[in-house]
Design an enzyme around this catalytic site. Structure first.
Site, PDB file in Angstrom:
ATOM      1  N   SER A  84      -1.926   4.945  -5.223  1.00 53.18           N
ATOM      2  CA  SER A  84      -1.665   5.257  -3.820  1.00 53.18           C
ATOM      3  C   SER A  84      -0.301   5.927  -3.681  1.00 53.18           C
ATOM      4  O   SER A  84      -0.071   6.995  -4.241  1.00 53.18           O
ATOM      5  CB  SER A  84      -1.809   3.985  -2.985  1.00 53.18           C
ATOM      6  OG  SER A  84      -1.983   4.280  -1.629  1.00 53.18           O
ATOM      7  N   HIS A 234      -9.930   0.593  -2.201  1.00 56.23           N
ATOM      8  CA  HIS A 234      -8.666   1.279  -2.467  1.00 56.23           C
ATOM      9  C   HIS A 234      -7.856   0.592  -3.560  1.00 56.23           C
ATOM     10  O   HIS A 234      -7.172   1.256  -4.339  1.00 56.23           O
ATOM     11  CB  HIS A 234      -7.860   1.357  -1.164  1.00 56.23           C
ATOM     12  CG  HIS A 234      -6.584   2.117  -1.296  1.00 56.23           C
ATOM     13  ND1 HIS A 234      -6.532   3.415  -1.782  1.00 56.23           N
ATOM     14  CD2 HIS A 234      -5.295   1.773  -1.004  1.00 56.23           C
ATOM     15  CE1 HIS A 234      -5.269   3.836  -1.764  1.00 56.23           C
ATOM     16  NE2 HIS A 234      -4.512   2.853  -1.313  1.00 56.23           N
TER      17      HIS A 234
END
Length: 253
Positions: A84, A234
């Site tokens: 990320s 995620h």
């Protein structure tokens, strides 16, 4: 100032960069596994974990922090895993200093711009008053008003620690992260190119990398592979660590 890290094992250097609101501790289990074959550096980026706090926070300074770290530890030909926000740092660093990077692994983030989307999390964190919320349970109860997802709260609560006897605090620099939140979604500069092997790992249930973005990835990373990890969102490395570990090891070998 040099970033704080945990260094595990020996061998070729493998640097791991956490995401927004994360820290090196989030990667300890996988770091131990990777350390059987590599010298693993679990790094706290600025304003996170046990690294220094600073008012300035953007990918340019995060990349320069990483450069200073590599120079301090006299590393070369590093492999980098970035998740990320850490993936954005790793992407920019690799395009700025390609000679220092052997291989790149980017986890569930693309080079594109992302609209700010952490507003509820930031509102919840800023609603914590440690003079009133003096236990982890009280902090969690307050966060629940803003963040219904238990997993997200548990992730954030890992940053709560005893600053002194009876006084809790956050490890991250909340004022700087709040002020600079728009920086986290910034795109990689158009002219940033990296031509060495790069692996993109996306979570099957995540929307951070969609098929249409392959053209953007191809522009910036001319030797890339995109693999989808099943049964993961995620937080790919936490939700399916077995497949994540397998794909990374195959790529590095």
């Amino acid at each position: 100032m040099i970033l704080h890290s945990q260094i595990l094992g020996s061998g070729n250097p493998l640097l791991i960069l956490h995401g927004y609101f994360g820290m090196s501790d989030n990667w300890k289990t996988l770091g131990n596994s990777f350390s059987k074959a590599y010298q693993v550096h679990l790094i706290d980026q600025r304003n996170h974990g046990r690294s220094f706090h600073d008012a300035e926070f953007n990918y340019e300074v995060l990349a320069e922090d990483l450069y200073a770290y590599i120079q301090f530890h006299q590393l070369e030909k590093v492999a980098i895993i970035g998740h990320s926000m850490g993936g954005k740092t790793a992407m920019l660093f690799a395009t700025k200093y390609p000679d220092l990077v052997a291989k790149l692994i980017i986890v569930d983030i693309s080079p594109k711009a992302y609209a700010p989307h952490h507003n509820a999390i930031l509102a919840g964190l800023n609603a914590i008053d440690f003079s009133i919320h003096t236990t982890r349970g009280q902090v969690d109860t307050q966060l629940t008003k803003y963040i219904p997802e238990l997993g997200v709260r548990q992730f954030l609560l890992k940053n709560v620690y005893w600053k002194e006897k009876g006084v809790l605090a956050f490890r991250f620099n909340l004022p700087s992260l709040t002020k600079n939140n728009p920086e986290v979604g910034k795109a990689l500069p158009t002219n940033a190119i990296f031509s060495k092997p790069t692996l993109f790992l996306r979570g099957e249930k995540s929307k951070y990398i969609i098929p249409e973005e392959q053209v953007i990835i191809d522009h910036h990373f001319t030797d890339n592979t995109l693999i989808t990890i099943k049964n993961a969102g995620h937080w790919v490395h936490a939700e399916n660590p077995t497949d994540f570990y397998k794909e990374v090891c195959e790529f590095l070998n």
